[in-house]
Design a protein around this motif. Structure first.
Motif, PDB file in Angstrom:
ATOM      1  N   LYS A  17      -9.813  -0.579   2.759  1.00 42.57           N
ATOM      2  CA  LYS A  17     -10.194   0.340   1.684  1.00 42.57           C
ATOM      3  C   LYS A  17     -11.696   0.277   1.431  1.00 42.57           C
ATOM      4  O   LYS A  17     -12.342   1.319   1.243  1.00 42.57           O
ATOM      5  CB  LYS A  17      -9.405   0.018   0.411  1.00 42.57           C
ATOM      6  CG  LYS A  17      -7.956   0.457   0.484  1.00 42.57           C
ATOM      7  CD  LYS A  17      -7.095  -0.038  -0.642  1.00 42.57           C
ATOM      8  CE  LYS A  17      -7.604   0.178  -2.015  1.00 42.57           C
ATOM      9  NZ  LYS A  17      -6.656  -0.287  -3.060  1.00 42.57           N
ATOM     10  N   VAL A  44      -5.713  -4.978   3.478  1.00 45.53           N
ATOM     11  CA  VAL A  44      -5.716  -3.684   2.783  1.00 45.53           C
ATOM     12  C   VAL A  44      -7.035  -3.508   2.032  1.00 45.53           C
ATOM     13  O   VAL A  44      -7.671  -2.447   2.107  1.00 45.53           O
ATOM     14  CB  VAL A  44      -4.513  -3.561   1.819  1.00 45.53           C
ATOM     15  CG1 VAL A  44      -4.659  -2.337   0.930  1.00 45.53           C
ATOM     16  CG2 VAL A  44      -3.215  -3.505   2.594  1.00 45.53           C
ATOM     17  N   GLU A  45      -7.454  -4.528   1.314  1.00 48.04           N
ATOM     18  CA  GLU A  45      -8.702  -4.443   0.554  1.00 48.04           C
ATOM     19  C   GLU A  45      -9.891  -4.231   1.476  1.00 48.04           C
ATOM     20  O   GLU A  45     -10.795  -3.444   1.178  1.00 48.04           O
ATOM     21  CB  GLU A  45      -8.892  -5.692  -0.304  1.00 48.04           C
ATOM     22  CG  GLU A  45      -7.889  -5.803  -1.427  1.00 48.04           C
ATOM     23  CD  GLU A  45      -7.878  -4.587  -2.345  1.00 48.04           C
ATOM     24  OE1 GLU A  45      -8.968  -4.068  -2.685  1.00 48.04           O
ATOM     25  OE2 GLU A  45      -6.775  -4.151  -2.718  1.00 48.04           O
ATOM     26  N   GLU A 105       4.568   4.207   2.630  1.00 41.83           N
ATOM     27  CA  GLU A 105       4.424   2.886   2.020  1.00 41.83           C
ATOM     28  C   GLU A 105       4.369   1.846   3.132  1.00 41.83           C
ATOM     29  O   GLU A 105       5.037   1.987   4.151  1.00 41.83           O
ATOM     30  CB  GLU A 105       5.634   2.548   1.140  1.00 41.83           C
ATOM     31  CG  GLU A 105       5.834   3.456  -0.027  1.00 41.83           C
ATOM     32  CD  GLU A 105       7.098   3.116  -0.811  1.00 41.83           C
ATOM     33  OE1 GLU A 105       7.838   2.184  -0.437  1.00 41.83           O
ATOM     34  OE2 GLU A 105       7.343   3.804  -1.809  1.00 41.83           O
ATOM     35  N   TYR A 119       0.836  -1.195   0.000  1.00 38.76           N
ATOM     36  CA  TYR A 119       0.000   0.000   0.000  1.00 38.76           C
ATOM     37  C   TYR A 119       0.871   1.245   0.000  1.00 38.76           C
ATOM     38  O   TYR A 119       1.946   1.264   0.594  1.00 38.76           O
ATOM     39  CB  TYR A 119      -0.919   0.026   1.229  1.00 38.76           C
ATOM     40  CG  TYR A 119      -1.898   1.168   1.211  1.00 38.76           C
ATOM     41  CD1 TYR A 119      -3.003   1.135   0.376  1.00 38.76           C
ATOM     42  CD2 TYR A 119      -1.693   2.282   2.000  1.00 38.76           C
ATOM     43  CE1 TYR A 119      -3.887   2.199   0.334  1.00 38.76           C
ATOM     44  CE2 TYR A 119      -2.575   3.353   1.971  1.00 38.76           C
ATOM     45  CZ  TYR A 119      -3.671   3.297   1.129  1.00 38.76           C
ATOM     46  OH  TYR A 119      -4.542   4.360   1.074  1.00 38.76           O
ATOM     47  N   ILE A 122      -4.395   0.696   8.436  1.00 40.37           N
ATOM     48  CA  ILE A 122      -3.985  -0.598   7.885  1.00 40.37           C
ATOM     49  C   ILE A 122      -2.950  -1.248   8.794  1.00 40.37           C
ATOM     50  O   ILE A 122      -3.023  -2.447   9.084  1.00 40.37           O
ATOM     51  CB  ILE A 122      -3.459  -0.445   6.447  1.00 40.37           C
ATOM     52  CG1 ILE A 122      -4.613  -0.035   5.521  1.00 40.37           C
ATOM     53  CG2 ILE A 122      -2.796  -1.720   5.959  1.00 40.37           C
ATOM     54  CD1 ILE A 122      -4.177   0.424   4.143  1.00 40.37           C
TER      55      ILE A 122
END
Length: 80
Positions: free
Chosen positions: A73, A69-70, A54, A10, A20
């Motif tokens: 988001k 992460v998904e 990052e 990410y 995250i």
């Protein structure tokens, strides 16, 4: 950090990176946070990407980390 052992999962602003990172740590994944803007500032250079970071994780944990992460988001988009 050996580039072949870790992958970037990410790149984004501090707020999302912090969220995250927290979720990854909750499931036992310890991420590495890179902040090029801060490194440049400390070295005395200006930076165009101040506040962006990052997240890198070990390749052994890549699949679980990408799922986190998904999920984050998706949650952030739903609350907007």
């Amino acid at each position: 950090m050996n580039a072949s052992e870790y992958s970037k999962i990410y790149y984004g602003n501090f707020i999302l990176v912090t969220r995250i990172k927290s979720e990854l740590e909750r499931i036992g994944i310890i991420p590495i946070i890179k902040d090029e803007g801060e490194s440049q500032r400390l070295a005395g250079f200006g930076s165009m990407n101040q506040g962006y970071q990052e997240i890198h994780v070990h390749n052994d944990e890549l699949e679980k980390a990408v799922a986190v992460v998904e999920q984050v988001k998706t949650e952030m988009e739903a609350s907007s």
